[in-house]
Design an enzyme around this catalytic site. Structure first.
Site, mmCIF file in Angstrom:
data_model
loop_
_atom_site.group_PDB
_atom_site.id
_atom_site.type_symbol
_atom_site.label_atom_id
_atom_site.label_comp_id
_atom_site.label_asym_id
_atom_site.label_seq_id
_atom_site.Cartn_x
_atom_site.Cartn_y
_atom_site.Cartn_z
ATOM 1 C CB CYS A 177 65.160 48.002 43.198
ATOM 2 S SG CYS A 177 65.165 47.391 44.902
ATOM 3 C CB CYS A 182 58.721 50.098 47.655
ATOM 4 S SG CYS A 182 58.859 48.613 46.650
ATOM 5 C CB CYS A 241 60.240 51.549 44.443
ATOM 6 S SG CYS A 241 60.863 49.875 44.156
ATOM 7 C CB CYS A 296 50.789 35.092 44.544
ATOM 8 S SG CYS A 296 51.958 35.191 43.178
ATOM 9 C CB CYS A 310 58.172 32.262 45.714
ATOM 10 S SG CYS A 310 57.901 32.996 44.078
ATOM 11 C CB CYS A 329 56.255 33.958 48.885
ATOM 12 S SG CYS A 329 55.222 35.448 48.850
ATOM 13 N NE ARG A 369 65.862 49.541 50.496
ATOM 14 C CZ ARG A 369 65.495 49.546 49.221
ATOM 15 N NH1 ARG A 369 64.914 48.497 48.705
ATOM 16 N NH2 ARG A 369 65.692 50.607 48.478
HETATM 17 N N1 SAM Z 1 55.112 39.174 43.284
HETATM 18 C C1 SAM Z 1 56.197 39.960 42.875
HETATM 19 C C2 SAM Z 1 57.443 39.158 42.633
HETATM 20 O O1 SAM Z 1 57.631 38.106 43.221
HETATM 21 O O2 SAM Z 1 58.268 39.605 41.838
HETATM 22 C C3 SAM Z 1 56.517 41.115 43.802
HETATM 23 C C4 SAM Z 1 56.392 40.927 45.294
HETATM 24 S S1 SAM Z 1 57.473 39.696 46.048
HETATM 25 C C5 SAM Z 1 56.755 39.501 47.621
HETATM 26 C C6 SAM Z 1 58.990 40.620 46.263
HETATM 27 C C7 SAM Z 1 60.146 39.928 46.934
HETATM 28 O O3 SAM Z 1 59.921 39.814 48.326
HETATM 29 C C8 SAM Z 1 60.500 38.529 46.523
HETATM 30 O O4 SAM Z 1 61.199 38.455 45.314
HETATM 31 C C9 SAM Z 1 61.389 38.086 47.672
HETATM 32 O O5 SAM Z 1 62.736 38.405 47.404
HETATM 33 C C10 SAM Z 1 60.870 38.922 48.851
HETATM 34 N N2 SAM Z 1 60.248 38.067 49.872
HETATM 35 C C11 SAM Z 1 59.029 37.496 49.809
HETATM 36 N N3 SAM Z 1 58.787 36.744 50.903
HETATM 37 C C12 SAM Z 1 59.887 36.826 51.677
HETATM 38 C C13 SAM Z 1 60.262 36.251 52.934
HETATM 39 N N4 SAM Z 1 59.463 35.423 53.577
HETATM 40 N N5 SAM Z 1 61.464 36.586 53.455
HETATM 41 C C14 SAM Z 1 62.291 37.423 52.785
HETATM 42 N N6 SAM Z 1 61.998 37.973 51.593
HETATM 43 C C15 SAM Z 1 60.822 37.681 51.036
HETATM 44 C C1 DTB Z 2 62.508 43.102 48.761
HETATM 45 O O1 DTB Z 2 63.621 42.743 48.337
HETATM 46 N N1 DTB Z 2 62.031 42.816 49.969
HETATM 47 C C2 DTB Z 2 60.715 43.370 50.134
HETATM 48 C C3 DTB Z 2 60.497 44.168 48.818
HETATM 49 N N2 DTB Z 2 61.662 43.844 48.068
HETATM 50 C C4 DTB Z 2 59.261 44.020 48.063
HETATM 51 C C5 DTB Z 2 59.685 42.366 50.483
HETATM 52 C C6 DTB Z 2 59.975 41.578 51.759
HETATM 53 C C7 DTB Z 2 58.812 40.708 52.058
HETATM 54 C C8 DTB Z 2 58.933 39.976 53.338
HETATM 55 C C9 DTB Z 2 57.770 39.088 53.592
HETATM 56 C C10 DTB Z 2 56.435 39.810 53.693
HETATM 57 O O2 DTB Z 2 56.335 40.803 54.442
HETATM 58 O O3 DTB Z 2 55.484 39.355 53.069
HETATM 59 FE FE1 SF4 Z 3 53.877 35.555 44.286
HETATM 60 FE FE2 SF4 Z 3 55.181 35.747 46.567
HETATM 61 FE FE3 SF4 Z 3 56.382 34.652 44.471
HETATM 62 FE FE4 SF4 Z 3 55.871 37.313 44.478
HETATM 63 S S1 SF4 Z 3 57.253 36.210 45.834
HETATM 64 S S2 SF4 Z 3 55.522 35.863 42.792
HETATM 65 S S3 SF4 Z 3 53.957 37.334 45.642
HETATM 66 S S4 SF4 Z 3 54.568 33.851 45.534
#
Ligand code: SAM
Ligand code: DTB
Ligand code: SF4
Length: 337
Positions: free
Chosen positions: A208, A117, A148, A73, A77, A80, A280
């Site tokens: 959501c 989802c 979702c 990506c 973030c 992430c 949730r």
């Molecule tokens: N890329 C898209 C976005 O960011 O909108 C969708 C997928 S992204 C992984 C969805 C959500 O997962 C993020 O907004 C964040 O709230 C959550 N998330 C990602 N990494 C995480 C982590 N290490 N711990 C907790 N939540 C996480």
């Molecule tokens: C949300 O609020 N939490 C989920 C879902 N929406 C997409 C994602 C959590 C991701 C946790 C880190 C991972 O597994 O990559």
């Molecule tokens: Fe990309 Fe992760 Fe940020 Fe979603 S949360 S935009 S997958 S870096």
């Protein structure tokens, strides 16, 4: 003796998303922060009362996640593991084939999930990719699951296409308070997120939207996140509260862990400020004791991610969750089909 008083009245003020402002309700940051500062028992009692007014307190909604496009990506973030710029153990994977997605959805349904989802590591979907996702949504829906998707930022018209394909919920998180946001993400701003949420709402999709706690934010900033969510007008139907999963290679890997009771408080405050939302208990359960999870349910959580995997990190095994729910006398929300 110190007395803790909290005003539960909601004052009128225009909301972040365009809505008729005269009707819009608003929680002040001070009100939300005062909730966080209540004695624990008083906070949980209040949350329980509100929860029981609106929901069966023993029923829990089960959502299963699938990462349909993983890693690589372009965003930054800080939490992430899927951001290309961080050296994590995540292996990139192109958009999955329809049949593999459907197989995962069938498994989720037969395990008892009611919602599926689909998550993609995109800044936002390109039209060509969106078209593949639309087919996935149509076919997952046809299996009798709620659908979702979380695909990043949406452009004009994309939410409508998802709605027409049968999408029930779009997940897009605010992640944290506006005042802390710039320390976590720089490649998109808070307003971008609000704009996508507005597109989702205008397309008549269920929203959501939640965030992550335990990223080093202050109590005031945690309250700021909940206030932002609660002041969306209307507030989201589904509110995922994630505890940061600390992944090696990400900038937040070594963040000081949040006190679990502060996580429980966040759930309770979300329940009080968004009485009808499904709150949730989201990422972070694998690192959480059963006792803390039970407190989260007492605090008003009534939904979980269910399945051995979140997107790229682990989640409690299905069998373990079944045992936990049974121990607590809780049961999954039944499927409507
Ligand atoms: N890329 C898209 C976005 O960011 O909108 C969708 C997928 S992204 C992984 C969805 C959500 O997962 C993020 O907004 C964040 O709230 C959550 N998330 C990602 N990494 C995480 C982590 N290490 N711990 C907790 N939540 C996480
Ligand atoms: C949300 O609020 N939490 C989920 C879902 N929406 C997409 C994602 C959590 C991701 C946790 C880190 C991972 O597994 O990559
Ligand atoms: Fe990309 Fe992760 Fe940020 Fe979603 S949360 S935009 S997958 S870096």
């Amino acid at each position: 003796m110190t007395t803790h008083t909290v005003q539960f009245t909601r004052t009128s003020k225009p909301s972040a998303l365009a809505q008729p402002s005269s009707e819009a309700q608003c929680w002040s940051l001070a009100q939300v922060e005062a909730l966080f500062r209540l004695p624990f028992a008083d906070l949980l009692y209040r949350a329980q009362q509100i929860h029981r007014e609106h929901f069966d307190p023993n029923a829990v909604q089960l959502s299963t996640l699938l990462s349909i496009k993983t890693g690589g990506c372009p965003e930054d973030c800080g939490y992430c593991p899927q951001a290309a710029r961080y050296d994590t153990s995540v292996k990139s994977q192109a958009l999955m084939e329809l049949n593999d997605v459907l197989e995962a959805a069938r498994v989720a349904k037969s395990a008892g999930a009611t919602r599926f989802c689909m998550g993609a590591a995109w800044r936002g979907p390109k039209q060509r990719d969106l078209e593949s996702v639309l087919t996935m949504v149509r076919e997952v829906k046809a299996l009798g699951l709620e659908t979702c998707a979380t695909l990043g930022m949406l452009k004009d018209g994309q939410a409508e296409q998802l709605k027409d394909a049968g999408l029930d919920y779009y997940n897009h998180n605010l992640d944290t308070a506006p005042e802390f946001y710039d320390e976590i993400i720089t490649t998109r701003d808070y307003q971008d997120r609000l704009d996508t949420l507005e597109r989702v709402r205008n397309a008549d999709l269920n929203v959501c939207c939640g965030g992550i706690v335990g990223m080093g934010e202050s109590l005031n900033q945690r309250a700021g996140l909940v206030a932002q969510l609660a002041n969306l007008a209307p507030y989201p139907e589904s509110v995922p509260i994630n505890l940061l999963v600390q992944v090696e290679g990400t900038p937040l890997a070594d963040t000081k862990a949040l006190d679990p009771l502060d996580f429980v408080r966040t759930i309770a405050v979300a329940r009080i400020t968004m009485p009808m939302a499904r709150v949730r208990l989201s990422a972070g359960r694998q690192q959480m004791s059963e006792a803390v999870q039970a407190l989260c349910f007492l605090a008003g959580a009534n939904s979980i991610f269910y399945g051995d995997q979140l997107l790229t990190t682990g989640n409690p095994e299905v069998e373990r969750d079944r045992v936990l729910l049974k121990k607590l006398g809780m049961y999954p929300l039944a499927s409507k089909t």
